[in-house]
Design an enzyme around this catalytic site. Structure first.
Site, PDB file in Angstrom:
ATOM      1  N   SER A 117       0.765  -1.231   0.048  1.00 15.69           N
ATOM      2  CA  SER A 117      -0.082   0.018   0.053  1.00 15.69           C
ATOM      3  C   SER A 117       0.984   1.102   0.074  1.00 15.69           C
ATOM      4  CB  SER A 117      -0.801   0.002   1.262  1.00 15.69           C
ATOM      5  OG  SER A 117      -1.457   1.214   1.539  1.00 15.69           O
ATOM      6  N   TYR A 138      -1.675  -1.327  10.396  1.00 11.81           N
ATOM      7  CA  TYR A 138      -1.824  -1.449   9.083  1.00 11.81           C
ATOM      8  C   TYR A 138      -0.322  -1.028   8.405  1.00 11.81           C
ATOM      9  CZ  TYR A 138      -3.773  -1.350   4.352  1.00 11.81           C
ATOM     10  OH  TYR A 138      -3.874  -1.289   3.017  1.00 11.81           O
TER      11      TYR A 138
HETATM   12  N1  LIG Z   1      -8.791  -0.649  -1.231  1.00  9.11           N
HETATM   13  C1  LIG Z   1      -7.657   0.089  -1.058  1.00  9.11           C
HETATM   14  O1  LIG Z   1      -7.715   1.281  -1.206  1.00  9.11           O
HETATM   15  C2  LIG Z   1      -6.316  -0.626  -0.864  1.00  9.11           C
HETATM   16  C3  LIG Z   1      -5.314   0.397  -1.253  1.00  9.11           C
HETATM   17  C4  LIG Z   1      -3.906   0.080  -0.876  1.00  9.11           C
HETATM   18  C5  LIG Z   1      -3.540  -1.389  -0.658  1.00  9.11           C
HETATM   19  N2  LIG Z   1      -4.668  -2.146  -0.393  1.00  9.11           N
HETATM   20  C6  LIG Z   1      -4.501  -3.614  -0.101  1.00  9.11           C
HETATM   21  O2  LIG Z   1      -5.008  -4.435  -1.222  1.00  9.11           O
HETATM   22  C7  LIG Z   1      -5.318  -5.758  -0.522  1.00  9.11           C
HETATM   23  C8  LIG Z   1      -7.064  -5.982  -1.229  1.00  9.11           C
HETATM   24  O3  LIG Z   1      -7.695  -5.163  -0.412  1.00  9.11           O
HETATM   25  P1  LIG Z   1      -9.232  -4.786  -0.972  1.00  9.11           P
HETATM   26  O4  LIG Z   1      -9.192  -3.272  -0.957  1.00  9.11           O
HETATM   27  O5  LIG Z   1      -9.376  -5.499  -2.105  1.00  9.11           O
HETATM   28  O6  LIG Z   1     -10.151  -5.305  -0.018  1.00  9.11           O
HETATM   29  P2  LIG Z   1     -11.100  -6.405   0.260  1.00  9.11           P
HETATM   30  O7  LIG Z   1     -11.507  -6.504   1.603  1.00  9.11           O
HETATM   31  O8  LIG Z   1     -12.130  -6.254  -0.992  1.00  9.11           O
HETATM   32  O9  LIG Z   1     -10.212  -7.705  -0.077  1.00  9.11           O
HETATM   33  C9  LIG Z   1      -9.510  -8.406   0.860  1.00  9.11           C
HETATM   34  C10 LIG Z   1      -9.725 -10.087   0.814  1.00  9.11           C
HETATM   35  O10 LIG Z   1      -9.125 -10.603   1.667  1.00  9.11           O
HETATM   36  C11 LIG Z   1      -9.866 -11.548   2.369  1.00  9.11           C
HETATM   37  N3  LIG Z   1      -9.244 -12.152   3.542  1.00  9.11           N
HETATM   38  C12 LIG Z   1      -9.219 -11.414   4.718  1.00  9.11           C
HETATM   39  N4  LIG Z   1      -8.695 -12.183   5.828  1.00  9.11           N
HETATM   40  C13 LIG Z   1      -8.058 -13.307   5.132  1.00  9.11           C
HETATM   41  C14 LIG Z   1      -7.594 -14.518   5.440  1.00  9.11           C
HETATM   42  N5  LIG Z   1      -7.124 -14.597   6.968  1.00  9.11           N
HETATM   43  N6  LIG Z   1      -7.254 -15.415   4.697  1.00  9.11           N
HETATM   44  C15 LIG Z   1      -7.556 -15.261   3.534  1.00  9.11           C
HETATM   45  N7  LIG Z   1      -8.258 -14.131   2.730  1.00  9.11           N
HETATM   46  C16 LIG Z   1      -8.521 -13.241   3.839  1.00  9.11           C
HETATM   47  C17 LIG Z   1     -10.905 -11.242   2.359  1.00  9.11           C
HETATM   48  O11 LIG Z   1     -12.010 -12.156   2.448  1.00  9.11           O
HETATM   49  C18 LIG Z   1     -11.244 -10.385   1.034  1.00  9.11           C
HETATM   50  O12 LIG Z   1     -11.729 -11.161   0.054  1.00  9.11           O
HETATM   51  C19 LIG Z   1      -5.143  -5.599   0.712  1.00  9.11           C
HETATM   52  O13 LIG Z   1      -3.884  -6.123   1.148  1.00  9.11           O
HETATM   53  C20 LIG Z   1      -5.186  -4.170   1.211  1.00  9.11           C
HETATM   54  O14 LIG Z   1      -4.304  -3.911   2.318  1.00  9.11           O
HETATM   55  C21 LIG Z   1      -6.219  -1.696  -0.405  1.00  9.11           C
END
Ligand SMILES: NC(=O)c1ccc[n+]([C@@H]2O[C@H](COP(=O)([O-])OP(=O)(O)OC[C@H]3O[C@@H](n4cnc5c(N)ncnc54)[C@H](O)[C@@H]3O)[C@@H](O)[C@H]2O)c1
Length: 262
Positions: A144, A157
């Site tokens: 991130s 985080y």
């Molecule tokens: N959304 C944003 O703005 C953003 C920005 C930068 C980085 N990220 C990162 O991108 C990645 C995806 O995030 P997102 O926004 O798609 O969120 P999201 O909540 O849609 O997806 C996260 C997924 O991880 C799964 N998950 C959670 N705990 C788990 C576990 N113990 N084992 C297996 N799966 C598990 C959830 O069920 C979900 O499907 C994350 O690592 C997040 O930190 C997101």
């Protein structure tokens, strides 16, 4: 560029039941890969796998909690048993919670570090066993912009996301002799994801503004003047998962519209 840079590759994507992970699974399929959709949310993983199949590529859904080594081992075993290779691992499973330090329960710290950081360690360790045998592989971890710069109420985080970068830099050295590339993507704010349904409320409290103003405030910090999309992340992920990035390892690439430059 080749028309299908991931043609016939076998990809395993964690966190692919929703958000960025789902988008990456679908895009990898579009670029020619067969995709194992892995998530703690099996119903969501199955939906993604169905969409991959609808696009004409092989797919499977696997329920896995990335914090549990036995489940991670079993997931990789199942994927390898089915397709006999594992070419790409992408770690998108992640959780977030914004909390002021003194209000942050130890459980929040443990949960975030476990899913985001330990999960990345466990899956990379397992992937490496297969990729070392093959003498090839691509690992793409989702960190991130919070992996490059600390943020208010984001101690756990940010620690997990900085950790992913340090871990990936080190593992990149371990695996370089086997022609396995390990790189990281640091996305900006991807509002279309379920994660932002939670963050709107938490950041509204954190910033003292109504929830509907939160996203506007975040976009104002982006030089390119818009939010990050799943497609923006996928464009870089496909590059890092393909042979086009063969001479890159241990890198952490910002996809932040210029907001983060280091
Ligand atoms: N959304 C944003 O703005 C953003 C920005 C930068 C980085 N990220 C990162 O991108 C990645 C995806 O995030 P997102 O926004 O798609 O969120 P999201 O909540 O849609 O997806 C996260 C997924 O991880 C799964 N998950 C959670 N705990 C788990 C576990 N113990 N084992 C297996 N799966 C598990 C959830 O069920 C979900 O499907 C994350 O690592 C997040 O930190 C997101």
């Amino acid at each position: 560029m080749e028309t299908q840079p991931l043609k016939d590759k076998i990809a395993l994507v964690t966190g692919s039941a929703s958000g960025i992970g789902r988008g990456l699974a679908l895009r990898y399929a579009l670029e020619g890969a067969r995709v194992a959709c892995c998530d703690i949310n099996l119903a969501g993983a199955e939906e993604t796998a169905d969409s991959v199949r609808a696009s004409g590529r092989g797919s499977m859904a696997v329920k896995v909690d990335v914090t549990r080594s036995s489940e991670v081992e079993e997931a990789f075993r199942l994927v390898h048993e089915k397709w006999k290779r594992i070419d790409i691992l992408t770690n998108s499973a992640g959780i977030i919670k914004a909390q002021f330090l003194v209000e942050m329960p130890e459980e929040t710290w443990d949960a975030i570090i476990n899913v985001n950081l330990k999960g990345t360690f466990l899956t990379m360790r397992e992937a490496a066993k297969y990729m070392i045998e093959q003498k090839s592989g691509k690992i793409v971890n989702i960190s991130s912009k919070s992996g490059k710069k600390g943020g208010l109420w984001l101690g756990a985080y940010c620690a997990s996301k900085f950790g992913i970068i340090g871990l990936s830099q080190s593992v990149a050295m371990d695996l370089a002799p086997y022609k396995i590339n390990v790189n990281v993507i640091c996305p900006g704010n991807v509002f279309s994801t379920p994660m932002w349904d939670i963050l709107d409320k938490e950041y509204s409290r954190k910033l003292g503004v109504p929830p509907e103003q939160v996203r506007k405030m975040y976009v104002e910090k982006v030089p390119l003047g818009r939010e990050c999309t799943v497609e923006d992340v996928a464009n870089v992920a496909v590059f890092l998962a393909s042979s086009y990035s063969d001479y890159m390892t241990g890198q952490a690439i910002n996809v932040t519209g210029g907001q983060e430059v280091h």
